[in-house]
Design a protein around this motif. Sequence first.
Motif, mmCIF file in Angstrom:
data_model
loop_
_atom_site.group_PDB
_atom_site.id
_atom_site.type_symbol
_atom_site.label_atom_id
_atom_site.label_comp_id
_atom_site.label_asym_id
_atom_site.label_seq_id
_atom_site.Cartn_x
_atom_site.Cartn_y
_atom_site.Cartn_z
ATOM 1 N N GLN A 1 0.641 -1.139 -0.013
ATOM 2 C CA GLN A 1 -0.034 0.068 -0.077
ATOM 3 C C GLN A 1 0.897 1.125 0.138
ATOM 4 N N ALA B 1 2.172 1.497 -3.614
ATOM 5 C CA ALA B 1 1.326 2.153 -4.267
ATOM 6 C C ALA B 1 0.974 3.663 -4.263
ATOM 7 N N SER C 1 1.477 -6.530 -6.665
ATOM 8 C CA SER C 1 0.216 -6.015 -6.433
ATOM 9 C C SER C 1 -0.427 -5.019 -7.465
ATOM 10 N N TRP D 1 -3.294 -1.947 -8.162
ATOM 11 C CA TRP D 1 -4.515 -1.283 -7.651
ATOM 12 C C TRP D 1 -4.744 -0.220 -8.699
ATOM 13 N N ARG D 2 -6.153 0.516 -8.369
ATOM 14 C CA ARG D 2 -6.769 1.467 -8.860
ATOM 15 C C ARG D 2 -6.462 2.747 -8.262
ATOM 16 N N LEU E 1 -7.272 5.095 -3.343
ATOM 17 C CA LEU E 1 -6.324 3.968 -4.079
ATOM 18 C C LEU E 1 -6.987 2.622 -3.391
ATOM 19 N N THR E 2 -7.432 1.893 -4.464
ATOM 20 C CA THR E 2 -8.264 0.580 -4.345
ATOM 21 C C THR E 2 -7.395 -0.531 -4.845
ATOM 22 N N PRO E 3 -7.436 -1.475 -3.684
ATOM 23 C CA PRO E 3 -6.354 -2.756 -4.208
ATOM 24 C C PRO E 3 -7.153 -3.782 -4.936
ATOM 25 N N GLU F 1 -3.594 -9.425 -5.864
ATOM 26 C CA GLU F 1 -2.119 -9.621 -5.619
ATOM 27 C C GLU F 1 -1.439 -10.999 -5.553
#
Length: 616
Positions: free
Chosen positions: A138, A141, A168, A170-171, A177-179, A182
């Motif tokens: 996270q 990212a 991983s 993400w968007r 920030l959305t996972p 992974e």
Amino acid sequence: MSQPRYILGISAYYHDSAAALLADGEVLAAAQEERFSRKKHDSHFPVGAIRYCLEESGVKLTELSNVVFYDKPLVKFERLLETYLSYAPKGIRSFLAAMPVWLKEKLYLRTTLKRELMSLADCSEKELPKLLFAEHHQSHAASAFFFSPFEKAAVLCLDGVGEWATTSVWRGDGDTLTPLWEIDFPHSLGLLYSAFTYYTGFRVNSGEYKLMGLAPYGEPKYVDLILDKLLDLKDDGTFRLDMQHFNYCTGLTMTNEKFDAVFGGPPRKPETAISQKEMDIAASIQKVTEEVVLRLARTVQKETGEENLCLAGGVALNCVANGRIQREGPFKNIWVQPAAGDAGGALGAAAIAWHDYHDGKRQVNGKDRMAGSYLGPRFKDDEIRRQLDAFNASYQRLDDDQLFDQLAGYLEDEKVIGWFRGRMEFGPRALGGRSIIGDPRSAKMQSVMNLKIKYRESFRPFAPSVLAERVSDYFEQDQPSPYMLIVAPVKESLRIPMSDEQKSLFGIEKLNIKRSELPAITHVDYSARIQTVHADTNPGYHALLSAFERRTGCGVLVNTSFNVRGEPIVCTPEDAYRCFMRTEMDYLVVENFVLAKPDQPHWEKDESWREEFELD
């Protein structure tokens, strides 16, 4: 007007400790601890970096809103235990080696961090800002997306391992920030590359870029073997490693006897001669890595539909793979966090607190928010004088107009200059803040810089700094590359074709052939790791390049980091002077102060300093 909200991010205790300070989400300062401690990849609590960040902003530690750590140690410990249990009784030696550090320090990280912060601020626990923890990927990212120029983007993180994740996706959209998905440990592209780094005799976590630099000397003879024996690679880029060939889950090395059997012998011993085999292995794992990254990029674009891609994690420092994504698509734009490794996690962790914990907003204006990555210390004239006078150094101070023209003349005469100006860079690359520079047209520059100044392996290539306006005049590249994270081909018209006899040469024999009109920055495969220099982020370096261009017609300089092998990049004028006097650089420039080597007081020749820096 209300006070800004200050948030400090920290990465520490594994490698490349760092600190980063945000004010209302904007980065004020960021630096790696190694620059202050003078220990390469220093993993200790970043006391020097934190102290610098606070001094730069004039904020006390007790005035911060939060301190944020870049990963979650308890989850990492869970992964460690589960791994040992699943491989037991194998791995007992590794388990016994790891546990004391965990039980003494890492498992009680909250307590350790508070103790360090109280000591640094000389305050009580009650006075400390609230301590938060982000997840490792996270943090990566967030360091990529929140500081990128994009309102929306897909984010791909690739590294060795965090808590569990090794890859991983993400968007990123505005402030969120959305996972998405992974790949977890032990299946890791970063650790696969590190396994080959180890096998070819380089140091894991620092020698990966040497392996990348060695690859163009070899032939990718082992690609099929890697894909048959070690890596099950799917069409969508996802993968699994055959763990019976690797030792990192159970042992103290990266590879084992089964790995040796696949490649016909044991690992190369560090510092021994490099053979064609190591070059061919380097070429092979580089090609496999590029293939994995390209397949993943295509999948991520297909799944998200985004036209922008952000990259972070240690694998994102593989600038050859980055160059292929940029040239071959499918994304319209890519942006790589310049501190893509763990140091950048400090920045990402702070940004997570700002956006997720405090619901902070993000400003997007089409430019990235890294300020050229010039986020470290700079020095004023009186401080520079004080540090140089302590050595009885001889110097003159020149105004800018005279300075740039004079230096351009030195460069044209094939002199090598230590260039120290403005704020220090955040991340592993020297970008014209702390650089050693020379004339790229010189046929002797690469070997002079490698062997007499950097004291490093002769095969290592040097990178070009080029005026951003002229990048497409020299390279097959028409987009900015301000952070030296994209490799692109040298323009066809500048290349010098090899004769049939030269084409038949193998490996490092190719190094001595003049391959282009800019031989010092042209790798043996006609590629170059490009840094575009922009007047708005580094006006001094841009002005020097412009002066060199006016004099020679060439808008390019050789740029390598201001250090010797194993030494962190210099931080202070004192570090710079010491490095200057220990090597065969001709001139040192610290802001507007110019020092010529022959004018300096006698410097006692003492080779023992080479033991001060552990070889990387």
